[in-house]
Design a protein around this motif. Structure first.
Motif, PDB file in Angstrom:
ATOM      1  N   LEU A   1       0.309  -0.872  17.799  1.00 20.88           N
ATOM      2  CA  LEU A   1       0.900  -1.809  18.761  1.00 20.88           C
ATOM      3  C   LEU A   1      -0.163  -2.416  19.659  1.00 20.88           C
ATOM      4  N   CYS A   2      -1.102  -1.526  20.027  1.00 18.62           N
ATOM      5  CA  CYS A   2      -2.202  -2.006  20.887  1.00 18.62           C
ATOM      6  C   CYS A   2      -2.993  -3.092  20.185  1.00 18.62           C
ATOM      7  N   PHE A   3      -3.302  -2.800  18.881  1.00 20.06           N
ATOM      8  CA  PHE A   3      -4.069  -3.809  18.107  1.00 20.06           C
ATOM      9  C   PHE A   3      -3.308  -5.120  17.995  1.00 20.06           C
ATOM     10  N   ALA A   4      -2.001  -4.958  17.699  1.00 14.08           N
ATOM     11  CA  ALA A   4      -1.170  -6.165  17.546  1.00 14.08           C
ATOM     12  C   ALA A   4      -1.151  -6.964  18.831  1.00 14.08           C
ATOM     13  N   PHE A   5      -1.064  -6.224  19.954  1.00 10.27           N
ATOM     14  CA  PHE A   5      -1.045  -6.904  21.256  1.00 10.27           C
ATOM     15  C   PHE A   5      -2.369  -7.622  21.522  1.00 10.27           C
ATOM     16  N   GLU A   6      -3.465  -6.909  21.155  1.00  7.76           N
ATOM     17  CA  GLU A   6      -4.795  -7.527  21.354  1.00  7.76           C
ATOM     18  C   GLU A   6      -4.952  -8.771  20.492  1.00  7.76           C
ATOM     19  N   ASP A   7      -4.475  -8.665  19.210  1.00  8.78           N
ATOM     20  CA  ASP A   7      -4.550  -9.823  18.309  1.00  8.78           C
ATOM     21  C   ASP A   7      -3.792 -11.016  18.885  1.00  8.78           C
ATOM     22  N   ARG A   8      -2.630 -10.697  19.437  1.00  8.38           N
ATOM     23  CA  ARG A   8      -1.800 -11.772  19.997  1.00  8.38           C
ATOM     24  C   ARG A   8      -2.515 -12.462  21.164  1.00  8.38           C
ATOM     25  N   ASN A   9      -3.112 -11.598  22.011  1.00 16.41           N
ATOM     26  CA  ASN A   9      -3.882 -12.166  23.133  1.00 16.41           C
ATOM     27  C   ASN A   9      -5.034 -13.020  22.649  1.00 16.41           C
ATOM     28  N   PHE A  10      -5.692 -12.492  21.599  1.00 16.14           N
ATOM     29  CA  PHE A  10      -6.838 -13.217  21.049  1.00 16.14           C
ATOM     30  C   PHE A  10      -6.417 -14.608  20.542  1.00 16.14           C
TER      31      PHE A  10
ATOM     32  N   GLN B   1      -3.716 -16.212  21.358  1.00 19.46           N
ATOM     33  CA  GLN B   1      -3.267 -17.057  22.476  1.00 19.46           C
ATOM     34  C   GLN B   1      -4.455 -17.707  23.179  1.00 19.46           C
ATOM     35  N   GLN B   2      -5.514 -16.876  23.343  1.00 16.22           N
ATOM     36  CA  GLN B   2      -6.722 -17.418  24.002  1.00 16.22           C
ATOM     37  C   GLN B   2      -7.325 -18.548  23.169  1.00 16.22           C
ATOM     38  N   LYS B   3      -7.405 -18.268  21.828  1.00 12.87           N
ATOM     39  CA  LYS B   3      -7.967 -19.289  20.910  1.00 12.87           C
ATOM     40  C   LYS B   3      -7.155 -20.567  20.994  1.00 12.87           C
ATOM     41  N   LEU B   4      -5.819 -20.367  20.967  1.00 11.57           N
ATOM     42  CA  LEU B   4      -4.919 -21.514  21.002  1.00 11.57           C
ATOM     43  C   LEU B   4      -5.126 -22.317  22.277  1.00 11.57           C
ATOM     44  N   ARG B   5      -5.273 -21.568  23.401  1.00 14.32           N
ATOM     45  CA  ARG B   5      -5.478 -22.236  24.687  1.00 14.32           C
ATOM     46  C   ARG B   5      -6.775 -23.045  24.674  1.00 14.32           C
ATOM     47  N   SER B   6      -7.830 -22.400  24.128  1.00 15.28           N
ATOM     48  CA  SER B   6      -9.112 -23.123  24.128  1.00 15.28           C
ATOM     49  C   SER B   6      -9.042 -24.345  23.206  1.00 15.28           C
ATOM     50  N   PHE B   7      -8.331 -24.205  22.046  1.00 11.80           N
ATOM     51  CA  PHE B   7      -8.178 -25.377  21.155  1.00 11.80           C
ATOM     52  C   PHE B   7      -7.407 -26.493  21.845  1.00 11.80           C
ATOM     53  N   LEU B   8      -6.325 -26.078  22.546  1.00 13.58           N
ATOM     54  CA  LEU B   8      -5.506 -27.070  23.256  1.00 13.58           C
ATOM     55  C   LEU B   8      -6.333 -27.778  24.315  1.00 13.58           C
ATOM     56  N   THR B   9      -7.170 -26.979  25.015  1.00 12.43           N
ATOM     57  CA  THR B   9      -8.013 -27.577  26.054  1.00 12.43           C
ATOM     58  C   THR B   9      -8.954 -28.612  25.433  1.00 12.43           C
ATOM     59  N   VAL B  10      -9.567 -28.234  24.275  1.00 12.53           N
ATOM     60  CA  VAL B  10     -10.500 -29.166  23.608  1.00 12.53           C
ATOM     61  C   VAL B  10      -9.767 -30.432  23.185  1.00 12.53           C
ATOM     62  N   TYR B  11      -8.569 -30.239  22.563  1.00 10.61           N
ATOM     63  CA  TYR B  11      -7.810 -31.412  22.116  1.00 10.61           C
ATOM     64  C   TYR B  11      -7.417 -32.301  23.286  1.00 10.61           C
ATOM     65  N   LEU B  12      -7.024 -31.637  24.373  1.00  9.16           N
ATOM     66  CA  LEU B  12      -6.636 -32.394  25.558  1.00  9.16           C
ATOM     67  C   LEU B  12      -7.805 -33.216  26.089  1.00  9.16           C
ATOM     68  N   LEU B  13      -8.979 -32.556  26.128  1.00 10.00           N
ATOM     69  CA  LEU B  13     -10.174 -33.270  26.601  1.00 10.00           C
ATOM     70  C   LEU B  13     -10.514 -34.445  25.675  1.00 10.00           C
ATOM     71  N   LEU B  14     -10.393 -34.185  24.351  1.00  3.05           N
ATOM     72  CA  LEU B  14     -10.673 -35.260  23.381  1.00  3.05           C
ATOM     73  C   LEU B  14      -9.709 -36.431  23.576  1.00  3.05           C
ATOM     74  N   ALA B  15      -8.425 -36.078  23.765  1.00  2.00           N
ATOM     75  CA  ALA B  15      -7.411 -37.115  23.948  1.00  2.00           C
ATOM     76  C   ALA B  15      -7.696 -37.923  25.217  1.00  2.00           C
ATOM     77  N   LEU B  16      -8.083 -37.209  26.298  1.00  2.68           N
ATOM     78  CA  LEU B  16      -8.390 -37.906  27.556  1.00  2.68           C
ATOM     79  C   LEU B  16      -9.601 -38.821  27.383  1.00  2.68           C
ATOM     80  N   SER B  17     -10.646 -38.306  26.645  1.00  2.00           N
ATOM     81  CA  SER B  17     -11.841 -39.133  26.399  1.00  2.00           C
ATOM     82  C   SER B  17     -11.464 -40.380  25.614  1.00  2.00           C
ATOM     83  N   PHE B  18     -10.605 -40.174  24.603  1.00  4.74           N
ATOM     84  CA  PHE B  18     -10.173 -41.292  23.779  1.00  4.74           C
ATOM     85  C   PHE B  18      -9.454 -42.349  24.615  1.00  4.74           C
TER      86      PHE B  18
END
Ligand SMILES: [Ca+2]
Ligand SMILES: [Ca+2]
Length: 217
Positions: free
Chosen positions: A18-27, A29-46
């Motif tokens: 369960l701990c691993f699964a929770f850590e994976d989920r956090n990981f 989520q973090q990746k997703l957040r960073s991707f979203l941030t990059v896409y958002l920045l790209l969209a704003l630049s565009f």
């Protein structure tokens, strides 16, 4: 005790999983957040680039329309400049301006009659020198060469006539000393001699010629 240990082991594994699964989920989520941030920045630049492009385009368009407004004025100025530089017409640069008229100094020699005809073909006439100022202009331009002018006594010997009807007897003259002498009883056409003074010579003699015409409208 052994049984208790045995019974606890699977629970520990589940917890670990369960701990691993929770850590994976956090990981993720973090990746997703960073991707979203990059896409958002790209969209704003565009969006920023598009906005800047649109602003630049509108400014270029405004400058272009201003230039179009200025163009006719520039053309007018060039036209005025051309008429100042070439008062006899930009397409007639071989014609020289002097005191309200245009003059052509030939580059080829021919007889008086052919010279007269050539001037007429160019809507002009052999030059009529009726003032010292005009004489001075022609003399300066023709020095050391002979040029026909529009003066003849072909119709009646000794009765000199300007081809435009200007009255010879009351008008300026600039004959060379001893001229006109009608040498050989055959000198009926006048040219500006090498010194700038006038001489009568036989009309089939070949020399340069000066044509004159009014300023173009
Ligand atoms: Ca004569
Ligand atoms: Ca003579």
């Amino acid at each position: 005790m052994e049984a208790l240990k045995t019974s606890r082991r699977p629970q520990g594994k589940v917890f670990t999983s369960l701990c691993f699964a929770f850590e994976d989920r956090n990981f993720f989520q973090q990746k997703l957040r960073s991707f979203l941030t990059v896409y958002l920045l790209l969209a704003l630049s565009f969006l920023l680039i598009i906005t800047l492009f649109a602003v630049s385009l509108s400014r270029v368009s405004a400058v272009s329309s201003k230039l179009n407004e200025v163009q006719p004025e520039r053309r007018h100025n060039f036209s005025s400049r051309d008429s100042l530089l070439f008062p006899c017409g930009p397409g007639s640069r071989e014609w020289e301006y002097f005191d309200g008229k245009c003059y052509y100094f030939s580059l080829a020699r021919t007889s008086w009659h052919k010279a007269k005809a050539h001037c007429e073909e160019m809507h002009s006439q052999l030059a009529v020198i009726n003032s010292y100022a005009k004489q001075n202009f022609v003399m300066f331009r023709t020095r050391n060469e002979r040029f026909w002018i529009g003066l003849t006594d072909e119709n009646s010997e000794g009765e000199w006539e300007w081809i435009d009807g200007t009255d010879y007897k009351t008008t300026f003259t600039f004959w060379k000393e001893g001229e006109p002498n009608n040498s050989g009883n055959n000198e009926d056409c006048a040219h500006v001699w090498v010194s700038g003074k006038w001489n009568d010579v036989y009309c089939t003699y070949e020399c340069y010629y000066v044509c004159e015409k009014p300023l173009p409208n």
